[in-house]
Design an enzyme around this catalytic site. Structure first.
Site, mmCIF file in Angstrom:
data_model
loop_
_atom_site.group_PDB
_atom_site.id
_atom_site.type_symbol
_atom_site.label_atom_id
_atom_site.label_comp_id
_atom_site.label_asym_id
_atom_site.label_seq_id
_atom_site.Cartn_x
_atom_site.Cartn_y
_atom_site.Cartn_z
ATOM 1 N N HIS A 177 12.308 107.764 40.556
ATOM 2 C CA HIS A 177 11.802 108.981 39.875
ATOM 3 C C HIS A 177 11.911 110.213 40.783
ATOM 4 O O HIS A 177 11.025 111.066 40.798
ATOM 5 C CB HIS A 177 10.334 108.799 39.460
ATOM 6 C CG HIS A 177 10.058 107.576 38.661
ATOM 7 N ND1 HIS A 177 10.689 107.293 37.466
ATOM 8 C CD2 HIS A 177 9.209 106.529 38.887
ATOM 9 C CE1 HIS A 177 10.234 106.140 36.994
ATOM 10 N NE2 HIS A 177 9.347 105.652 37.842
ATOM 11 N N SER A 201 11.825 101.401 38.552
ATOM 12 C CA SER A 201 10.597 101.866 39.193
ATOM 13 C C SER A 201 10.003 100.762 40.082
ATOM 14 O O SER A 201 10.595 100.415 41.108
ATOM 15 C CB SER A 201 9.613 102.361 38.131
ATOM 16 O OG SER A 201 8.564 103.097 38.707
#
Length: 232
Positions: free
Chosen positions: A159, A124
């Site tokens: 994501h 991330s």
């Protein structure tokens, strides 16, 4: 050989019962018992996050450690990091991560680590940070582009399948020239760069993919070959 492994999601923090991506990262060092250091800067050096790192990696064939900028282990951060084999960056607020790293000189140290062959990995925020730009939720409401370290060319969106706004927001930012074209990764996918080029794309989930996203006269989303690390 310079290596960066950028995770769209997954690993010990998102799928603690699925070790496939983290074991892949450990294997890339080429060492039988690599020294792996966790940077949880983006989470404000969350004690819980650091504990979860140790909970997983203490059971693997490696030597885990962490670097907290809120409670530094030493004044000589460069020597501390450059004797590691792998540096693993956690998720959180990418904007704050970059501000703190620059204030402490970690941006320079990490570039030196990368150039010396230390494996850089992250999820991330820890994926976005290595690219020229990334799609971040660091500002609170909504997703926005963010200038990053630029070790890797183009932009990055993690994501991609895990958060409903990621795909449309990334494509819109590229289409409006708000961010450079780049690479998107689903949760459970790691894009492995060697010397700034994609070497392998691997996944911990059978149907998870990575994509090259671009806009010329129209939006293109090219699915990239992804190898599932498990057995179906």
């Amino acid at each position: 050989m310079k290596q960066i492994i950028a995770l769209g999601g997954g690993g010990f923090s998102m799928e603690p019962e699925n070790p496939l991506l983290d074991r892949y990262i450990l294997h890339q060092s080429g060492k039988t018992n690599p020294k792996i250091c966790f940077l949880a800067t983006a989470s404000g050096d969350s004690d819980n996050y650091i504990s979860r790192f140790y909970h997983f990696f203490e059971k693997q064939d490696c030597q885990p450690s962490h670097l907290s900028l809120f409670n530094p282990p030493t004044r000589d951060l460069e020597s501390f990091l450059l004797e590691k084999d792998i540096i693993y960056v956690g998720g959180g607020n990418t904007k704050n991560l970059l501000v703190l790293w620059r204030a402490w000189g970690l941006d320079t140290i990490l570039k030196k680590a990368w150039e010396q062959g230390i494996v850089l990995a992250g999820i991330s925020a820890g994926s976005i940070c290595w690219f020229e730009e990334g799609v971040t939720d660091s500002y609170g409401d909504g997703l926005a582009p963010l200038k990053c370290l630029g070790f890797l060319k183009g932009s990055n969106c993690p994501h991609y399948d895990g958060e409903s706004e990621r795909r449309p927001s990334y494509q819109n930012l590229i289409a409006t020239n708000s961010i450079t074209p780049g690479y998107a990764a689903d949760d459970g996918v790691a894009i492995h760069f060697v010397d700034q080029e994609i070497s392998h794309i691997v996944s911990s989930r059978p149907n998870a993919k990575a994509y090259k996203v671009n806009f010329d006269t129209e939006m293109t989303e090219m699915e990239l070959e992804t190898k599932f690390l498990g057995t179906l």
